[in-house]
Design a protein around this motif. Structure first.
Motif, mmCIF file in Angstrom:
data_model
loop_
_atom_site.group_PDB
_atom_site.id
_atom_site.type_symbol
_atom_site.label_atom_id
_atom_site.label_comp_id
_atom_site.label_asym_id
_atom_site.label_seq_id
_atom_site.Cartn_x
_atom_site.Cartn_y
_atom_site.Cartn_z
ATOM 1 N N ASP A 16 -3.293 -19.023 -9.660
ATOM 2 C CA ASP A 16 -4.570 -18.392 -9.335
ATOM 3 C C ASP A 16 -5.737 -19.309 -9.681
ATOM 4 O O ASP A 16 -6.758 -19.327 -8.978
ATOM 5 C CB ASP A 16 -4.719 -17.061 -10.085
ATOM 6 N N ALA A 17 -5.599 -20.057 -10.769
ATOM 7 C CA ALA A 17 -6.667 -20.978 -11.176
ATOM 8 C C ALA A 17 -6.890 -22.046 -10.110
ATOM 9 O O ALA A 17 -8.035 -22.364 -9.740
ATOM 10 C CB ALA A 17 -6.323 -21.624 -12.514
ATOM 11 N N ARG A 18 -5.797 -22.575 -9.597
ATOM 12 C CA ARG A 18 -5.896 -23.604 -8.556
ATOM 13 C C ARG A 18 -6.488 -23.022 -7.275
ATOM 14 O O ARG A 18 -7.354 -23.634 -6.642
ATOM 15 C CB ARG A 18 -4.501 -24.167 -8.290
ATOM 16 N N ARG A 19 -6.030 -21.824 -6.914
ATOM 17 C CA ARG A 19 -6.521 -21.185 -5.685
ATOM 18 C C ARG A 19 -8.004 -20.841 -5.801
ATOM 19 O O ARG A 19 -8.779 -21.064 -4.862
ATOM 20 C CB ARG A 19 -5.699 -19.926 -5.407
ATOM 21 N N LEU A 20 -8.407 -20.335 -6.965
ATOM 22 C CA LEU A 20 -9.811 -19.976 -7.154
ATOM 23 C C LEU A 20 -10.706 -21.206 -7.060
ATOM 24 O O LEU A 20 -11.798 -21.155 -6.488
ATOM 25 C CB LEU A 20 -10.013 -19.285 -8.507
ATOM 26 N N TRP A 21 -10.256 -22.312 -7.625
ATOM 27 C CA TRP A 21 -11.039 -23.556 -7.546
ATOM 28 C C TRP A 21 -11.233 -23.971 -6.087
ATOM 29 O O TRP A 21 -12.345 -24.291 -5.665
ATOM 30 C CB TRP A 21 -10.325 -24.661 -8.316
ATOM 31 N N ASP A 22 -10.151 -23.937 -5.315
ATOM 32 C CA ASP A 22 -10.236 -24.321 -3.905
ATOM 33 C C ASP A 22 -11.180 -23.393 -3.140
ATOM 34 O O ASP A 22 -12.017 -23.857 -2.346
ATOM 35 C CB ASP A 22 -8.849 -24.293 -3.272
ATOM 36 N N VAL A 23 -11.041 -22.085 -3.370
ATOM 37 C CA VAL A 23 -11.896 -21.108 -2.703
ATOM 38 C C VAL A 23 -13.356 -21.322 -3.102
ATOM 39 O O VAL A 23 -14.269 -21.248 -2.266
ATOM 40 C CB VAL A 23 -11.444 -19.672 -3.028
ATOM 41 N N SER A 24 -13.586 -21.594 -4.378
ATOM 42 C CA SER A 24 -14.951 -21.799 -4.869
ATOM 43 C C SER A 24 -15.574 -23.025 -4.222
ATOM 44 O O SER A 24 -16.748 -23.011 -3.818
ATOM 45 C CB SER A 24 -14.952 -21.943 -6.395
ATOM 46 N N GLU A 25 -14.796 -24.093 -4.108
ATOM 47 C CA GLU A 25 -15.306 -25.291 -3.433
ATOM 48 C C GLU A 25 -15.670 -24.991 -1.978
ATOM 49 O O GLU A 25 -16.705 -25.447 -1.471
ATOM 50 C CB GLU A 25 -14.271 -26.402 -3.494
ATOM 51 N N GLN A 26 -14.829 -24.212 -1.333
ATOM 52 C CA GLN A 26 -15.077 -23.877 0.075
ATOM 53 C C GLN A 26 -16.343 -23.032 0.215
ATOM 54 O O GLN A 26 -17.141 -23.246 1.145
ATOM 55 C CB GLN A 26 -13.864 -23.135 0.646
ATOM 56 N N LEU A 27 -16.529 -22.084 -0.683
ATOM 57 C CA LEU A 27 -17.715 -21.238 -0.639
ATOM 58 C C LEU A 27 -18.988 -22.060 -0.856
ATOM 59 O O LEU A 27 -19.997 -21.862 -0.156
ATOM 60 C CB LEU A 27 -17.621 -20.128 -1.693
ATOM 61 N N LEU A 28 -18.941 -22.973 -1.815
ATOM 62 C CA LEU A 28 -20.115 -23.811 -2.074
ATOM 63 C C LEU A 28 -20.407 -24.710 -0.881
ATOM 64 O O LEU A 28 -21.566 -24.870 -0.487
ATOM 65 C CB LEU A 28 -19.886 -24.662 -3.331
ATOM 66 N N ALA A 29 -19.365 -25.281 -0.308
ATOM 67 C CA ALA A 29 -19.576 -26.184 0.821
ATOM 68 C C ALA A 29 -20.173 -25.446 2.012
ATOM 69 O O ALA A 29 -21.068 -25.975 2.704
ATOM 70 C CB ALA A 29 -18.237 -26.819 1.226
ATOM 71 N N ALA A 30 -19.727 -24.224 2.241
ATOM 72 C CA ALA A 30 -20.227 -23.441 3.360
ATOM 73 C C ALA A 30 -21.657 -22.987 3.156
ATOM 74 O O ALA A 30 -22.407 -22.767 4.109
ATOM 75 C CB ALA A 30 -19.317 -22.231 3.601
ATOM 76 N N ALA A 31 -22.054 -22.857 1.878
ATOM 77 C CA ALA A 31 -23.387 -22.338 1.562
ATOM 78 C C ALA A 31 -24.458 -23.420 1.533
ATOM 79 O O ALA A 31 -25.645 -23.108 1.548
ATOM 80 C CB ALA A 31 -23.354 -21.613 0.214
ATOM 81 N N ARG A 32 -24.051 -24.658 1.490
ATOM 82 C CA ARG A 32 -25.021 -25.750 1.347
ATOM 83 C C ARG A 32 -25.383 -26.365 2.688
ATOM 84 O O ARG A 32 -24.645 -26.335 3.628
ATOM 85 C CB ARG A 32 -24.470 -26.845 0.412
#
Length: 321
Positions: free
Chosen positions: A305-321
């Motif tokens: 879950d830690a690895r998946r959350l990191w990947d999802v978080s990166e994707q969310l930040l990239a999409a928001a910028r």
């Protein structure tokens, strides 16, 4: 290589932050504390400054930050306490801080947070508690990665909570778009996220000698409870009194609540240790159900879950910028 044994210490739930840094020398170290203007944040910053660190308070309210910096300077004898504006609910503010930072960063304390808020969203449209408590801090820490890597064995401290027990990460509905909003579940998910961040940051950044740990500060009355109704506050106070009378629990002062954050930021006992969850200045026991506020649930330390959350978080930040 850090030991896999459970970490203990001579400290306990009565220890204050200043007692933790007794004999610790942070001369030449730089620290950044989010939410450093009140509650356990100001006491965390005070102890780090007292031990010789140059401390920056990252705060949303500049006036409150200036007052806190003056107070810390007065009590620590240091004249280099700085204040930096930071609104974790807006990536533009987070990015401004990380881009303005120069030089190494030895200690990052992700302390700021919101709790049990009515439904709201950040500037990026994310549910407020996950957006502020996790994604804002995730953007801050990853934005400061180079500064952390430039330091000698930097430490990241993530303030989690026993509230993590209320919810794992609900990956298919992070922002309550398909289920009824529940403030407690949203808070719990965000606190699980804080712990999982520490797990994955330690794994990903091991080559940079950066470690990250999460913690439960304890039961403390701070501005964090400002969104509670009068009835909920009264019920919580009565529950706390009963638990204390039964010897199951003890409310802490902000000075005591900051002790575990400061322990993780400074103690030689956790040098090289990362990806773990602490309480009362010692590593918490993994349990299937919390004993009051004590222990850590397996879902808060799950490496997948830690690895998946990191990947999802990166994707969310990239999409928001």
């Amino acid at each position: 290589m850090a030991s896999s044994e459970q970490i203990t210490s001579p400290f306990d739930d009565s220890t204050t932050a200043l007692e933790v840094v007794d004999g610790v020398d942070l001369t030449g170290k730089r620290a950044l504390v989010t939410g450093g203007a009140s509650g356990i944040g100001i006491e965390t910053a005070r102890a780090l400054a007292h031990a010789g660190a140059q401390v920056t308070l990252a705060v949303r309210d500049a006036a409150a930050g200036d007052a806190a910096a003056a107070d810390i300077a007065r009590t620590s004898g240091r004249d280099d306490v700085r204040v930096a504006p930071l609104d974790l609910a807006d990536l533009a503010s987070v990015d401004a801080l990380t881009q303005a930072w120069s030089g190494p960063l030895d200690i990052l304390v992700n302390n700021a947070g919101v709790m049990d808020t009515p439904f709201g969203t950040t500037a990026q449209g994310w549910e407020q508690q996950l957006g502020v408590n996790h994604l804002g801090h995730f953007a801050l820490a990853t934005g400061l990665h180079a500064a952390l890597a430039a330091a000698d064995r930097a430490r990241v401290v993530a303030v989690s909570s026993s509230g993590h027990a209320a919810s794992p990460i609900v990956f298919d509905d992070l922002f309550f778009e398909r289920r009824d909003y529940d403030p407690g579940l949203a808070y719990g998910q965000s606190k699980t996220a804080n712990s999982l961040f520490a797990v994955e940051a330690t794994r990903r950044w091991a080559g940079d000698s950066i470690t990250a740990n999460a913690l439960m500060p304890g039961g403390i009355w701070t501005p964090l409870q400002r969104h509670w109704s009068a009835e909920k506050r009264a019920a919580a106070e009565e529950q706390s009194r009963q638990a204390e009378a039964a010897g199951l629990f003890r409310m802490k002062s902000p000075e005591q609540g900051a002790a575990t954050s400061v322990f993780l930021a400074t103690s030689p006992l956790v040098d090289g240790v990362g990806g773990r969850y602490f309480e009362d200045c010692r590593e918490a026991t993994v349990v299937d159900q919390l004993e009051g506020i004590h222990g850590v649930m397996p879902h808060a330390l799950d490496p997948d879950d830690a690895r998946r959350l990191w990947d999802v978080s990166e994707q969310l930040l990239a999409a928001a910028r």
